[in-house]
Design a protein around this motif. Structure first.
Motif, PDB file in Angstrom:
ATOM      1  N   GLU A 164       0.840  -1.189   0.000  1.00 26.79           N
ATOM      2  CA  GLU A 164       0.000   0.000   0.000  1.00 26.79           C
ATOM      3  C   GLU A 164       0.879   1.245   0.000  1.00 26.79           C
ATOM      4  O   GLU A 164       2.083   1.170   0.206  1.00 26.79           O
ATOM      5  N   ALA A 165       0.245   2.391  -0.207  1.00 24.66           N
ATOM      6  CA  ALA A 165       0.968   3.657  -0.221  1.00 24.66           C
ATOM      7  C   ALA A 165       0.058   4.773   0.263  1.00 24.66           C
ATOM      8  O   ALA A 165      -1.161   4.725   0.050  1.00 24.66           O
ATOM      9  N   PRO A 166       0.611   5.798   0.905  1.00 18.47           N
ATOM     10  CA  PRO A 166      -0.206   6.946   1.316  1.00 18.47           C
ATOM     11  C   PRO A 166      -0.537   7.816   0.108  1.00 18.47           C
ATOM     12  O   PRO A 166       0.011   7.639  -0.978  1.00 18.47           O
ATOM     13  N   GLN A 167      -1.421   8.766   0.308  1.00 22.57           N
ATOM     14  CA  GLN A 167      -1.790   9.669  -0.777  1.00 22.57           C
ATOM     15  C   GLN A 167      -0.676  10.662  -1.097  1.00 22.57           C
ATOM     16  O   GLN A 167      -0.535  11.106  -2.232  1.00 22.57           O
ATOM     17  N   GLU A 168       0.110  11.000  -0.096  1.00 23.23           N
ATOM     18  CA  GLU A 168       1.200  11.956  -0.281  1.00 23.23           C
ATOM     19  C   GLU A 168       2.341  11.593   0.663  1.00 23.23           C
ATOM     20  O   GLU A 168       2.116  11.039   1.737  1.00 23.23           O
ATOM     21  N   VAL A 169       3.567  11.921   0.250  1.00 29.94           N
ATOM     22  CA  VAL A 169       4.753  11.629   1.052  1.00 29.94           C
ATOM     23  C   VAL A 169       5.574  12.891   1.216  1.00 29.94           C
ATOM     24  O   VAL A 169       5.825  13.611   0.235  1.00 29.94           O
ATOM     25  N   ARG A 170       6.005  13.152   2.446  1.00 30.69           N
ATOM     26  CA  ARG A 170       6.908  14.267   2.734  1.00 30.69           C
ATOM     27  C   ARG A 170       8.021  13.748   3.633  1.00 30.69           C
ATOM     28  O   ARG A 170       7.769  13.279   4.737  1.00 30.69           O
TER      29      ARG A 170
END
Length: 263
Positions: A164-170
């Motif tokens: 899975e992956a988040p909607q945004e990465v910082r």
């Protein structure tokens, strides 16, 4: 006189603490484990709360997080509910898929939802050092429910299994990090710390590096990749292993559509 004293004492205790039996440095029990939370200063008691799920660094616990000026100091002012799970043995198990800590963190969110109304569309996962690696692991396995990953001075290996992956990465990292050294890529490539997410989110070409500051004594250089799903942001600075002043607050402001400010 005793009754009057008791009434005054009760007035000094935050209502959420009275209602839920925990809060702040008082841990909330969840099975054999526990977590801490801190409400924002201006919550009206009914509006759904954005959530920052923050994983502490090695050797720490959540009671430090809910009083940390560079973490809680920013969530308090932005209407964000801060929640800080306690790692077993003061650390996290993030190297392999299917570890118990991801399930525990999910259970923490559900337990929190029984206490307060949560804004599920604005669940942000964060962490520092080993906690950043744990936040990556959480995003790898529960990322579909994560609006953004905010990782500080830590990552997972870029060939990690992330279904899975988040909607945004910082992600933020210091070149002089002497604890978890900066993870350069082949031939010294500096964008390597977010390669996994750039591939997972099918990102395009990065914007030109741009310098920015939340505080005058630290300049960060930002690269941002627009993606088919959300985007990936990488902030780099010349410093070491620390949470940059103002960084969490600026990310929350930008993610929630507010003008970035410090603190």
């Amino acid at each position: 006189m005793v009754l009057r004293f008791l009434c005054l004492l009760l007035l000094c205790v935050p209502l959420p603490l009275l209602a839920n039996g925990c809060g702040g440095t008082e841990p909330c029990a969840l099975g054999e484990r526990s977590y801490h939370y801190r409400l924002p200063d201006d919550w009206d008691g009914t509006s759904p709360l954005p959530v920052l799920l923050h994983f502490h660094g090695w050797g720490r616990q959540g009671d430090l997080i809910v009083n940390h000026r560079r973490i809680a100091g920013h969530t308090q002012r932005r209407g964000v509910l801060l929640v800080a799970p306690n790692g077993e043995g003061r650390t996290w198990r993030f190297w392999q898929v299917g570890g118990a800590d991801v399930a525990f963190a999910e259970a923490v969110i559900e337990d929190l939802a029984r206490r307060f109304p949560l804004d599920r569309e604005r669940l942000f996962a964060s962490g520092y050092s080993y906690g950043a690696a744990m936040a990556w692991r959480f995003a790898c396995e529960a990322g579909e429910g994560v609006a953004a990953l905010l990782a500080i001075s830590g990552t997972l290996p870029q060939d990690s299994d992330c279904p899975e992956a988040p909607q945004e990465v910082r992600q933020v990292y210091g070149f002089a990090d002497g604890v978890l050294p900066f993870p350069y890529g082949p031939a010294g490539e500096v964008t390597h710390p977010v390669r996994l997410w750039r591939e997972a989110l099918k990102c395009g070409t990065a914007t030109a590096p741009e310098a920015w500051q939340a505080v005058e004594w630290l300049t960060l250089t930002r690269r941002s990749w627009p993606c088919e799903k959300g985007r990936v942001v990488l902030d780099l600075h010349p410093g070491g292993h620390f949470i940059p002043h103002g960084w969490i607050g600026w990310q929350l402001d930008q993610l929630m559509g507010q003008t970035p400010r410090y603190p």
